[in-house]
Design an enzyme around this catalytic site. Structure first.
Site, short mmCIF file in Angstrom:
data_model
loop_
_atom_site.label_atom_id
_atom_site.label_comp_id
_atom_site.label_asym_id
_atom_site.label_seq_id
_atom_site.Cartn_x
_atom_site.Cartn_y
_atom_site.Cartn_z
N LYS A 77 -9.57 13.34 10.39
CA LYS A 77 -9.47 11.94 10.84
C LYS A 77 -8.05 11.65 11.35
O LYS A 77 -7.86 10.99 12.37
CB LYS A 77 -9.83 10.99 9.68
N ASP A 115 -0.88 -3.60 11.16
CA ASP A 115 -2.13 -4.30 10.93
C ASP A 115 -3.20 -3.59 11.76
O ASP A 115 -2.94 -3.18 12.89
CB ASP A 115 -2.00 -5.76 11.37
N SER A 116 -4.38 -3.43 11.17
CA SER A 116 -5.45 -2.72 11.87
C SER A 116 -6.73 -3.53 11.84
O SER A 116 -6.87 -4.47 11.05
CB SER A 116 -5.74 -1.38 11.19
N ASN A 140 0.83 -1.20 0.00
CA ASN A 140 0.00 0.00 0.00
C ASN A 140 0.88 1.26 0.00
O ASN A 140 1.49 1.60 1.00
CB ASN A 140 -0.88 -0.08 1.27
P1 IMP Z 1 -5.04 -2.93 7.41
O1 IMP Z 1 -4.37 -3.87 8.34
O2 IMP Z 1 -4.57 -1.51 7.58
O3 IMP Z 1 -5.01 -3.39 5.99
O4 IMP Z 1 -6.57 -2.92 7.84
C1 IMP Z 1 -7.38 -4.10 7.82
C2 IMP Z 1 -8.82 -3.74 7.52
O5 IMP Z 1 -9.36 -2.97 8.59
C3 IMP Z 1 -8.99 -2.87 6.27
O6 IMP Z 1 -9.18 -3.68 5.14
C4 IMP Z 1 -10.25 -2.09 6.59
O7 IMP Z 1 -11.37 -2.85 6.26
C5 IMP Z 1 -10.19 -1.94 8.10
N1 IMP Z 1 -9.60 -0.65 8.49
C6 IMP Z 1 -8.35 -0.43 8.96
N2 IMP Z 1 -8.13 0.86 9.20
C7 IMP Z 1 -9.28 1.48 8.87
C8 IMP Z 1 -9.67 2.87 8.87
O8 IMP Z 1 -8.92 3.79 9.25
N3 IMP Z 1 -10.92 3.12 8.45
C9 IMP Z 1 -11.78 2.15 8.03
N4 IMP Z 1 -11.46 0.88 7.97
C10 IMP Z 1 -10.21 0.53 8.40
#
Ligand code: IMP
Length: 189
Positions: A170, A71-72, A13
């Site tokens: 945000k 990771d989120s 990303n």
């Molecule tokens: P990643 O680990 O940052 O790819 O997040 C995993 C998933 O969590 C993403 O595919 C989103 O669906 C959701 N997500 C993470 N951060 C956010 C945010 O700031 N807003 C909305 N959805 C989020």
């Protein structure tokens, strides 16, 4: 930690790369993209996902330089933390409509976004930094900004969903920025 001159960011990303660069380059740390497949193990917490995934990739790819991975997820209290570590999969399958369906009739709509950033320094180990943003799940999809669960998440103290706020607004309160600030503090020491 100021002797760190270069960190690789494990992601596909480029938005994440830009964001991390903005914070780490002022510390004199060069950030480069390491686009390798990250295996996410089926475990219960973001910390475990990051820790196990980083160990696996360091061994498999024989990475010698420091790298970071984040990771989120969205954790909904009345669903015992679901979708949590499955946020990406859930968003990609049933999406925000699926969450709103699961929330039908529930009084407790509190939830939190969480980000965990792991910093792997080969020979030393993994350090973790986390950030949370507490809020509630809205009754309907609102707003066009952002991505993922933004249109159904109302941060504490706000009436608007994340998707109704500007990116700048945000970013002042987001889980991701809070985790990045922990990393920056650690690297500045
Ligand atoms: P990643 O680990 O940052 O790819 O997040 C995993 C998933 O969590 C993403 O595919 C989103 O669906 C959701 N997500 C993470 N951060 C956010 C945010 O700031 N807003 C909305 N959805 C989020």
């Amino acid at each position: 930690m100021t002797d760190l001159k270069k960190i690789n960011l494990l992601t596909g990303n480029t938005g994440k790369l830009k964001e991390i660069k903005r914070w780490l380059e002022p510390l004199g740390i060069e950030v480069t993209l390491l686009n390798k497949e990250f295996i996410e193990t089926q475990v219960g917490s973001l910390e475990e996902v990051i820790f196990q995934g980083m160990e696996i990739i360091k061994e498999k790819e024989e990475i010698q330089e420091p790298f970071i991975k984040d990771d989120s997820g969205l954790f909904i209290d009345d669903l015992n933390g679901f979708p949590g570590v499955y946020s990406s999969y859930f968003q990609g399958t049933v999406g925000n409509d699926g969450i709103l369906k699961l929330m039908e009739g529930r009084k407790n709509r509190t939830a939190r976004f969480k980000t965990v950033i792991g910093l792997m320094i080969p020979g030393i180990g993994v350090s973790m930094f986390s950030g949370e943003c507490v809020g509630t799940i809205s009754d309907e999809i609102r707003g066009k900004q952002g991505f993922g669960y933004d249109p159904i998440f109302i941060p504490e103290g706000e009436d608007r969903t994340f998707a109704e706020m500007s990116l700048e607004e945000k970013n002042k309160i987001s889980h991701r920025i809070r985790a990045i600030k922990g990393l920056v503090e650690f690297l500045s020491k």
